[in-house]
Design a protein around this motif. Structure first.
Motif, PDB file in Angstrom:
ATOM      1  N   SER A   5       0.859  -1.182   0.000  1.00  0.00           N
ATOM      2  CA  SER A   5       0.000   0.000   0.000  1.00  0.00           C
ATOM      3  C   SER A   5       0.892   1.227   0.000  1.00  0.00           C
ATOM      4  O   SER A   5       1.732   1.387   0.873  1.00  0.00           O
ATOM      5  CB  SER A   5      -0.890   0.010   1.251  1.00  0.00           C
ATOM      6  OG  SER A   5      -1.665   1.166   1.282  1.00  0.00           O
ATOM      7  N   GLU A 132      -3.512   2.786  -6.494  1.00  0.00           N
ATOM      8  CA  GLU A 132      -3.683   2.742  -5.040  1.00  0.00           C
ATOM      9  C   GLU A 132      -4.598   3.868  -4.564  1.00  0.00           C
ATOM     10  O   GLU A 132      -5.440   3.680  -3.667  1.00  0.00           O
ATOM     11  CB  GLU A 132      -2.325   2.841  -4.355  1.00  0.00           C
ATOM     12  CG  GLU A 132      -2.378   2.721  -2.834  1.00  0.00           C
ATOM     13  CD  GLU A 132      -2.757   1.335  -2.352  1.00  0.00           C
ATOM     14  OE1 GLU A 132      -3.071   1.188  -1.156  1.00  0.00           O
ATOM     15  OE2 GLU A 132      -2.782   0.395  -3.175  1.00  0.00           O
ATOM     16  N   SER A 135      -8.079   2.826  -5.197  1.00  0.00           N
ATOM     17  CA  SER A 135      -8.516   1.809  -4.241  1.00  0.00           C
ATOM     18  C   SER A 135      -8.904   2.439  -2.912  1.00  0.00           C
ATOM     19  O   SER A 135      -9.915   2.060  -2.298  1.00  0.00           O
ATOM     20  CB  SER A 135      -7.401   0.781  -4.028  1.00  0.00           C
ATOM     21  OG  SER A 135      -7.060   0.137  -5.239  1.00  0.00           O
ATOM     22  N   VAL A 136      -8.117   3.407  -2.443  1.00  0.00           N
ATOM     23  CA  VAL A 136      -8.434   4.102  -1.196  1.00  0.00           C
ATOM     24  C   VAL A 136      -9.758   4.855  -1.335  1.00  0.00           C
ATOM     25  O   VAL A 136     -10.600   4.842  -0.425  1.00  0.00           O
ATOM     26  CB  VAL A 136      -7.298   5.072  -0.810  1.00  0.00           C
ATOM     27  CG1 VAL A 136      -7.704   5.934   0.379  1.00  0.00           C
ATOM     28  CG2 VAL A 136      -6.027   4.296  -0.486  1.00  0.00           C
ATOM     29  N   ALA A 139     -12.538   2.230  -1.280  1.00  0.00           N
ATOM     30  CA  ALA A 139     -12.664   1.625   0.050  1.00  0.00           C
ATOM     31  C   ALA A 139     -13.325   2.586   1.030  1.00  0.00           C
ATOM     32  O   ALA A 139     -14.126   2.180   1.879  1.00  0.00           O
ATOM     33  CB  ALA A 139     -11.289   1.205   0.559  1.00  0.00           C
ATOM     34  N   GLU A 144     -15.583  -3.348  -1.159  1.00  0.00           N
ATOM     35  CA  GLU A 144     -14.863  -4.505  -0.639  1.00  0.00           C
ATOM     36  C   GLU A 144     -13.859  -5.031  -1.661  1.00  0.00           C
ATOM     37  O   GLU A 144     -12.899  -5.698  -1.298  1.00  0.00           O
ATOM     38  CB  GLU A 144     -15.849  -5.614  -0.270  1.00  0.00           C
ATOM     39  CG  GLU A 144     -16.818  -5.232   0.848  1.00  0.00           C
ATOM     40  CD  GLU A 144     -17.837  -6.309   1.121  1.00  0.00           C
ATOM     41  OE1 GLU A 144     -17.839  -7.338   0.403  1.00  0.00           O
ATOM     42  OE2 GLU A 144     -18.647  -6.136   2.059  1.00  0.00           O
ATOM     43  N   ARG A 145     -14.122  -4.711  -2.924  1.00  0.00           N
ATOM     44  CA  ARG A 145     -13.210  -5.149  -3.991  1.00  0.00           C
ATOM     45  C   ARG A 145     -13.309  -4.155  -5.146  1.00  0.00           C
ATOM     46  O   ARG A 145     -14.334  -3.494  -5.343  1.00  0.00           O
ATOM     47  CB  ARG A 145     -13.541  -6.565  -4.458  1.00  0.00           C
ATOM     48  CG  ARG A 145     -14.948  -6.736  -4.962  1.00  0.00           C
ATOM     49  CD  ARG A 145     -15.298  -8.190  -5.193  1.00  0.00           C
ATOM     50  NE  ARG A 145     -14.985  -9.006  -4.041  1.00  0.00           N
ATOM     51  CZ  ARG A 145     -15.726  -9.060  -2.933  1.00  0.00           C
ATOM     52  NH1 ARG A 145     -16.835  -8.327  -2.855  1.00  0.00           N
ATOM     53  NH2 ARG A 145     -15.393  -9.819  -1.935  1.00  0.00           N
ATOM     54  N   VAL A 146     -12.216  -4.071  -5.899  1.00  0.00           N
ATOM     55  CA  VAL A 146     -12.153  -3.209  -7.075  1.00  0.00           C
ATOM     56  C   VAL A 146     -11.712  -4.055  -8.258  1.00  0.00           C
ATOM     57  O   VAL A 146     -10.715  -4.786  -8.170  1.00  0.00           O
ATOM     58  CB  VAL A 146     -11.161  -2.043  -6.872  1.00  0.00           C
ATOM     59  CG1 VAL A 146     -11.110  -1.177  -8.125  1.00  0.00           C
ATOM     60  CG2 VAL A 146     -11.572  -1.189  -5.668  1.00  0.00           C
ATOM     61  N   LYS A 326      -8.967  -6.533  -6.795  1.00  0.00           N
ATOM     62  CA  LYS A 326      -8.221  -6.209  -5.575  1.00  0.00           C
ATOM     63  C   LYS A 326      -9.175  -6.159  -4.394  1.00  0.00           C
ATOM     64  O   LYS A 326     -10.187  -5.466  -4.438  1.00  0.00           O
ATOM     65  CB  LYS A 326      -7.506  -4.862  -5.723  1.00  0.00           C
ATOM     66  CG  LYS A 326      -6.779  -4.419  -4.459  1.00  0.00           C
ATOM     67  CD  LYS A 326      -6.038  -3.111  -4.668  1.00  0.00           C
ATOM     68  CE  LYS A 326      -5.331  -2.674  -3.384  1.00  0.00           C
ATOM     69  NZ  LYS A 326      -4.525  -1.441  -3.584  1.00  0.00           N
ATOM     70  N   SER A 327      -8.830  -6.891  -3.340  1.00  0.00           N
ATOM     71  CA  SER A 327      -9.580  -6.776  -2.095  1.00  0.00           C
ATOM     72  C   SER A 327      -9.134  -5.510  -1.388  1.00  0.00           C
ATOM     73  O   SER A 327      -7.933  -5.236  -1.267  1.00  0.00           O
ATOM     74  CB  SER A 327      -9.323  -7.991  -1.204  1.00  0.00           C
ATOM     75  OG  SER A 327      -9.833  -7.775   0.095  1.00  0.00           O
ATOM     76  N   THR A 328     -10.090  -4.724  -0.920  1.00  0.00           N
ATOM     77  CA  THR A 328      -9.752  -3.450  -0.282  1.00  0.00           C
ATOM     78  C   THR A 328      -9.704  -3.552   1.239  1.00  0.00           C
ATOM     79  O   THR A 328      -9.556  -2.545   1.921  1.00  0.00           O
ATOM     80  CB  THR A 328     -10.777  -2.365  -0.678  1.00  0.00           C
ATOM     81  OG1 THR A 328     -12.083  -2.779  -0.247  1.00  0.00           O
ATOM     82  CG2 THR A 328     -10.760  -2.130  -2.167  1.00  0.00           C
ATOM     83  N   THR A 331      -6.524  -2.181   2.466  1.00  0.00           N
ATOM     84  CA  THR A 331      -6.511  -0.736   2.207  1.00  0.00           C
ATOM     85  C   THR A 331      -7.283   0.013   3.289  1.00  0.00           C
ATOM     86  O   THR A 331      -6.848   1.058   3.772  1.00  0.00           O
ATOM     87  CB  THR A 331      -7.133  -0.435   0.830  1.00  0.00           C
ATOM     88  OG1 THR A 331      -6.409  -1.142  -0.170  1.00  0.00           O
ATOM     89  CG2 THR A 331      -7.105   1.049   0.527  1.00  0.00           C
TER      90      THR A 331
END
Length: 348
Positions: A5, A132, A135-136, A139, A144-146, A326-328, A331
């Motif tokens: 991260s 990233e 993703s933030v 989240a 929960e996922r992207v 991607k699991s967040t 994150t």
């Protein structure tokens, strides 16, 4: 594994919703990742940056591509919406915008997707850092996922992996022609009227069908619960129609068709014991799209029978893609830790 991260870069000590870390929206220092500003449309026009390629592909974008200029205007309008204010980021050096990326929810707030990833010279840009930030943002709004769909040979894949995206499945986009209603090709479903319109209570039956027809590794990454599965749906643009057919007291197959202008889209899911009717259900779908000029179908790698049937109907591969996810969860945890660390360091 989630992957590393990266920290949000700070500029001029500004504060935002991400644990007190931020970028300065009014300062285009070299090497800055910051929120998208509607003035970026003007900046791109002034310096001639109007041809960056979108590396991210959504289901709607596969058959209805949009120009960079049109996408910029859309992002500019969305930036004014409170819901989307943190969902668009840019990478800039001085007054030059070298990358623009955005993320948006799918059907439900638990699942988001990268909808735009415009890059100039990806090898020279911190693509992993840009992803990233997306993703933030997702989240912080409940993701929960992207998901991220790229072409299979895209150099951006390695950067996505560094940012914690994991390959979920490969897909092939097929393109072909519809069938007229009097084409002469028979269809079991047209003849016996076994396809019926999908109703809301069918969702649970379709979830059970999904669990049977989809490999375990794909289910694990896309979402194991009903709510996660429902939130991860992709819906084709335009006039959308869903049909199901039953057997032995359960839903055995699903057909989705969509038409927008002269373009059609088709998708299907079948119980492994019902794959013998793949041709029939494809023909039924192509007939429903008889008033279009071309039809697209995105086929996951595990739907071998569908690929073969489309090729028999004259469809040709249009492109090869890979979807990453991607699991967040990590994150979110690290974002909370960052906020806690910042709060504890502030003077009383």
């Amino acid at each position: 594994m989630i992957g590393r991260s990266c920290p949000i870069r700070t500029v001029a000590g500004q504060s935002d919703n991400y644990g007190g870390w931020s970028t300065n929206l009014n300062n285009d220092d070299p090497g800055t990742i910051r929120h998208f500003d509607p003035l970026d449309v003007v900046r791109c026009a002034l310096v001639g940056e109007n041809s960056m390629r979108n590396h991210a592909f959504t289901l709607s974008g596969l058959s209805h591509s949009r120009s960079f200029g049109v996408s910029l205007l859309d992002l500019s309008r969305k930036r004014l919406s409170p819901r989307a204010k943190d969902a668009v980021w840019v990478w800039c050096e001085g007054q030059h915008v070298l990358g623009i990326a955005s993320v948006r929810p799918r059907v439900g707030k638990q699942s988001w997707e990268v909808s735009n990833l415009y890059l100039d010279s990806p090898a020279k840009l911190p693509v992993a850092d840009l992803l990233e930030h997306l993703s933030v943002s997702a989240a912080s709004q409940g993701a929960e996922r992207v998901f991220l769909r790229l072409q299979q040979d895209d150099e951006v894949i390695s950067a996505a992996r560094l940012s914690g995206f994991f390959p979920m499945m490969q897909e092939t986009l097929f393109r072909g022609s519809p069938l007229s209603e009097d084409s002469g090709q028979g269809s079991l479903f047209d003849a016996e009227m076994r396809l019926r319109k999908k109703e809301k209570p069918d969702d649970y039956g379709l979830f059970r069908l999904h669990n049977i027809a989809t490999p375990a590794e794909v289910r694990t990454l896309s979402g194991m619960t009903f709510d996660q599965w429902a939130a991860s749906h992709e819906q084709s643009p335009g006039r959308y129609d869903e049909r199901v057919f039953e057997g032995d007291g359960a839903i055995r197959g699903w057909l989705g068709t969509a038409r927008r202008s002269s373009v059609g889209n088709i998708a299907t899911m079948l119980h492994p014991d019902a794959e013998a009717v793949t041709e029939d259900i494809v023909i039924a779908g192509l007939r429903r799209l008889s008033n279009t000029k071309s039809v697209f179908c995105l086929v996951p790698e595990y739907q071998y029978g569908l690929s073969r049937t489309l090729e028999e109907q004259g469809f040709l591969p249009e492109g090869a893609f890979i979807t990453l996810v991607k699991s967040t969860a990590k994150t979110v945890r690290e974002s909370k830790l960052a906020r806690s660390a910042l709060a504890s360091s502030e003077p009383m």
